[in-house]
Structure formats: C-alpha cells, structure tokens
Design an enzyme around this catalytic site. Sequence first.
Site, PDB file in Angstrom:
ATOM      1  N   ASP A  45     114.810 -54.741 -74.615  1.00  0.00           N
ATOM      2  CA  ASP A  45     114.429 -54.485 -73.220  1.00  0.00           C
ATOM      3  C   ASP A  45     113.203 -53.581 -73.175  1.00  0.00           C
ATOM      4  OD1 ASP A  45     115.511 -54.424 -70.189  1.00  0.00           O
ATOM      5  OD2 ASP A  45     114.671 -52.464 -70.710  1.00  0.00           O
ATOM      6  N   TYR A  50     106.241 -49.176 -70.096  1.00  0.00           N
ATOM      7  CA  TYR A  50     106.553 -48.432 -71.330  1.00  0.00           C
ATOM      8  C   TYR A  50     105.379 -48.432 -72.318  1.00  0.00           C
ATOM      9  CZ  TYR A  50     111.355 -49.341 -69.622  1.00  0.00           C
ATOM     10  OH  TYR A  50     112.485 -49.465 -68.864  1.00  0.00           O
ATOM     11  N   LYS A  75     109.237 -56.087 -67.627  1.00  0.00           N
ATOM     12  CA  LYS A  75     109.306 -55.793 -66.185  1.00  0.00           C
ATOM     13  C   LYS A  75     107.920 -55.591 -65.603  1.00  0.00           C
ATOM     14  CE  LYS A  75     113.386 -53.130 -67.464  1.00  0.00           C
ATOM     15  NZ  LYS A  75     113.014 -52.426 -68.702  1.00  0.00           N
ATOM     16  N   HIS A 108     110.496 -54.126 -61.444  1.00  0.00           N
ATOM     17  CA  HIS A 108     111.001 -52.854 -61.976  1.00  0.00           C
ATOM     18  C   HIS A 108     111.657 -51.974 -60.893  1.00  0.00           C
ATOM     19  CE1 HIS A 108     110.106 -50.177 -65.710  1.00  0.00           C
ATOM     20  NE2 HIS A 108     111.234 -49.813 -65.152  1.00  0.00           N
TER      21      HIS A 108
HETATM   22  P1  NDP Z   1     120.039 -44.063 -72.956  1.00  0.00           P
HETATM   23  O1  NDP Z   1     121.254 -43.771 -72.143  1.00  0.00           O
HETATM   24  O2  NDP Z   1     119.957 -45.304 -73.725  1.00  0.00           O
HETATM   25  O3  NDP Z   1     119.851 -42.805 -73.937  1.00  0.00           O
HETATM   26  C1  NDP Z   1     118.761 -42.698 -74.818  1.00  0.00           C
HETATM   27  C2  NDP Z   1     118.726 -41.255 -75.359  1.00  0.00           C
HETATM   28  O4  NDP Z   1     119.930 -40.963 -76.075  1.00  0.00           O
HETATM   29  C3  NDP Z   1     117.599 -41.010 -76.299  1.00  0.00           C
HETATM   30  O5  NDP Z   1     117.169 -39.673 -76.133  1.00  0.00           O
HETATM   31  C4  NDP Z   1     118.232 -41.181 -77.692  1.00  0.00           C
HETATM   32  O6  NDP Z   1     117.555 -40.373 -78.623  1.00  0.00           O
HETATM   33  C5  NDP Z   1     119.638 -40.692 -77.441  1.00  0.00           C
HETATM   34  N1  NDP Z   1     120.663 -41.400 -78.218  1.00  0.00           N
HETATM   35  C6  NDP Z   1     120.650 -42.693 -78.638  1.00  0.00           C
HETATM   36  N2  NDP Z   1     121.787 -43.017 -79.269  1.00  0.00           N
HETATM   37  C7  NDP Z   1     122.544 -41.902 -79.280  1.00  0.00           C
HETATM   38  C8  NDP Z   1     123.825 -41.607 -79.784  1.00  0.00           C
HETATM   39  N3  NDP Z   1     124.545 -42.531 -80.410  1.00  0.00           N
HETATM   40  N4  NDP Z   1     124.316 -40.339 -79.623  1.00  0.00           N
HETATM   41  C9  NDP Z   1     123.582 -39.405 -78.974  1.00  0.00           C
HETATM   42  N5  NDP Z   1     122.357 -39.627 -78.457  1.00  0.00           N
HETATM   43  C10 NDP Z   1     121.841 -40.874 -78.607  1.00  0.00           C
HETATM   44  O7  NDP Z   1     118.793 -43.864 -71.965  1.00  0.00           O
HETATM   45  P2  NDP Z   1     117.535 -44.692 -71.505  1.00  0.00           P
HETATM   46  O8  NDP Z   1     117.099 -44.022 -70.245  1.00  0.00           O
HETATM   47  O9  NDP Z   1     116.558 -44.850 -72.579  1.00  0.00           O
HETATM   48  O10 NDP Z   1     118.117 -46.140 -71.086  1.00  0.00           O
HETATM   49  C11 NDP Z   1     118.210 -47.225 -71.976  1.00  0.00           C
HETATM   50  C12 NDP Z   1     117.175 -48.287 -71.678  1.00  0.00           C
HETATM   51  O11 NDP Z   1     117.299 -48.753 -70.343  1.00  0.00           O
HETATM   52  C13 NDP Z   1     115.720 -47.789 -71.731  1.00  0.00           C
HETATM   53  O12 NDP Z   1     115.269 -47.560 -73.045  1.00  0.00           O
HETATM   54  C14 NDP Z   1     115.032 -48.894 -71.000  1.00  0.00           C
HETATM   55  O13 NDP Z   1     114.883 -50.030 -71.820  1.00  0.00           O
HETATM   56  C15 NDP Z   1     116.013 -49.147 -69.863  1.00  0.00           C
HETATM   57  N6  NDP Z   1     115.700 -48.352 -68.648  1.00  0.00           N
HETATM   58  C16 NDP Z   1     115.355 -49.037 -67.524  1.00  0.00           C
HETATM   59  C17 NDP Z   1     115.032 -48.366 -66.362  1.00  0.00           C
HETATM   60  C18 NDP Z   1     114.671 -49.143 -65.165  1.00  0.00           C
HETATM   61  O14 NDP Z   1     114.159 -48.541 -64.209  1.00  0.00           O
HETATM   62  N7  NDP Z   1     114.880 -50.431 -65.134  1.00  0.00           N
HETATM   63  C19 NDP Z   1     115.046 -46.889 -66.290  1.00  0.00           C
HETATM   64  C20 NDP Z   1     115.472 -46.262 -67.516  1.00  0.00           C
HETATM   65  C21 NDP Z   1     115.790 -46.980 -68.634  1.00  0.00           C
HETATM   66  P3  NDP Z   1     116.890 -40.965 -79.984  1.00  0.00           P
HETATM   67  O15 NDP Z   1     115.938 -42.062 -79.589  1.00  0.00           O
HETATM   68  O16 NDP Z   1     116.229 -39.767 -80.563  1.00  0.00           O
HETATM   69  O17 NDP Z   1     118.044 -41.466 -80.812  1.00  0.00           O
END
Ligand code: NDP
Length: 272
Positions: A45, A50, A75, A108
């Site tokens: 995704d 991004y 998006k 988006h």
């Molecule tokens: P997430 O809930 O996926 O959390 C990501 C964060 O958690 C990062 O800081 C990552 O750090 C950390 N993390 C990952 N795995 C673990 C774990 N097992 N234990 C503890 N911490 C962990 O948040 P996102 O906001 O990134 O949402 C996911 C995806 O959704 C986005 O990447 C994007 O593709 C989409 N999205 C879409 C939006 C929209 O408006 N349509 C808005 C926001 C997100 P690290 O990378 O250091 O592991």
Amino acid sequence: MDQFVTLNNSVQMPIFGLGVWQSKSGDETENAVRWAIETGYRHIDTAAFYQNETSVGKAIRDSGVSRDDLFVTTKLWNADQGYKTAHQAFERSLSKLGTGYIDLYLIHWPKGELSNQTWKAFEEIYATGKVKAIGVSNFMVSQLTDFLPSCDVTPAVNQVEFHPHLQQPELQEYCKKNKIQLEAWSPIMQGQVTDVEELKQIGNSHNKSPAQIALKWEIQKGIVTIPKSVKQHRIQENADIFDFELSDEEMTAIDNLDQNRRIGPDPLNFNF
Ligand code: NDP
C-alpha cells in the site's frame, strides 16, 4: 498469508499487506518491500503523497514474483483532485510504479463536490483496465452518503483509520451494507498497541505480541490490514499471525476497547 477478500467487482484482494507511509524512498522502501515479499506478503500500500512509488515499483520488479501474484494500491493526492488532474496523476503514479497496471486506486481524502469530478476520471481509468479496482479513503458515513448517488461505479474499498481504540461501528455497518470493503490504516496504532494491557494479556496466552493480536483481530473481522514497518524482524513478526485463532471471547474483549480515539486527522475536519 494467502487469505483474500472478494471486492464488489469480484477482484480478489489479499487481506494482509505492507504499508509504506513514512518509508523513505530509496533503500529504506526498497528493502522493506523486498523483505516483505520474501516473507510472503503479496500486497503493498503506497500513495503519491508518500513519494516512494518509484522505490516500491523497483522492489516489486526486482522481486521475481509474477506481477499477477502481487496487489499494489496507490492513492491520488488532494492537490490532484479534479477530472483532468486525476487522469494526469494516475499516469504519473503508474509510470513511477512501472507495474503495468495498478490493482487499487484510491481517492486519498474526501474533497466534497470536487471528489465527484475526480471519480468520473477514476471510472474512465477503470474502464481502460489500467486499474483493477477503484475506491476511496477517509470517507465517513456522511461523506459517502453525499458521494455515492453520483457514482456509476460503487467504490470497492474505503481505507480508514481503524484499530482497537477507533472502531467506527456505524461506518463498518454502512460499508458492509453498501458492499464497500473496509481497510484499516494505522492498524497497530502507529506502534502504540504495545502499551495496551488487554492486548498484552491476550498475546501472552497465544505467545504473540500486542501488534500480532491487533492484526489478527482485524483479519478475523474481515477488515483488510496493512501494517507498516521498515525493520525486517517486525515485517516478519507482523505477518506471523496465520497459525492461531482468537476466540469469540477474545474478539469481544478487543471490540470493547473502542474509545473512538483518533491518532491521525479527522476526515470531517482537516485542512490539507
Ligand atoms: P501502523 O499502525 O502500521 O504503525 C507503524 C509504526 O509502528 C511504525 O512506527 C513502525 O515502526 C511501528 N511498528 C511496526 N511493527 C511493529 C510492531 N510489531 N511492534 C511495534 N511497533 C511496530 O501505522 P501507519 O500509520 O503507518 O499505517 C499503516 C499504513 O496505512 C501506512 O503505512 C499507509 O500505507 C497506510 N495509511 C493510510 C492513510 C490514509 O490516509 N489512507 C493514513 C495513514 C496510513 P518501524 O517502521 O520502525 O518498525
């Protein structure tokens, strides 16, 4: 990891994927996508916003996995809303990804009337076959109610903030009734799930982490989930959820954690 949901146009969408918001373009995104595909992820995704579509596309092409076995979402950013600009934005994203076609293209964020013009372009792109499904993101019930009557093609997906502390039961119900697949962003609360006591406790009894419990709960609810990580061990950890089941009692216990608490912007009140 080969669990799918069937969208309202019969397209099969993997219920689990990798998110790449805040993954830096270049090595960071390329490695994350490569590790994910090696782990067995088949769904990525991204978004124009991004600024890592080129890296996602490169990692996909380098993976050696057949294009047809992968599912790629991107998006359209807010500045590109409108009929003509949407056509142009799609071509830019497709060219950066270099994947031949896109599986799912989303608006988006909702932009009132302007999104209806955007959608006309989306419907035309969909008719060409360059995108297999079209949908929206961050549309609340009131925004869908305004939007849907003018659609010839019903959005296949609505990607929204969704996690144990923000469950939006009315939106879940509305999307189900209108055959719009719900997809969870920030599914592990941007890492904050690790502090949720109930998720820790349920995790202990399955030998799983709070993140794994939250992701499993989403999947068992039939909601598509796309956790982000750029760390190989977490990319693997987040996917290691297909060897256990949550009981009805555990599902209900997590349902009861809803606090209507957002981490990200409110779609009814944002300014970008
Ligand atoms: P997430 O809930 O996926 O959390 C990501 C964060 O958690 C990062 O800081 C990552 O750090 C950390 N993390 C990952 N795995 C673990 C774990 N097992 N234990 C503890 N911490 C962990 O948040 P996102 O906001 O990134 O949402 C996911 C995806 O959704 C986005 O990447 C994007 O593709 C989409 N999205 C879409 C939006 C929209 O408006 N349509 C808005 C926001 C997100 P690290 O990378 O250091 O592991």
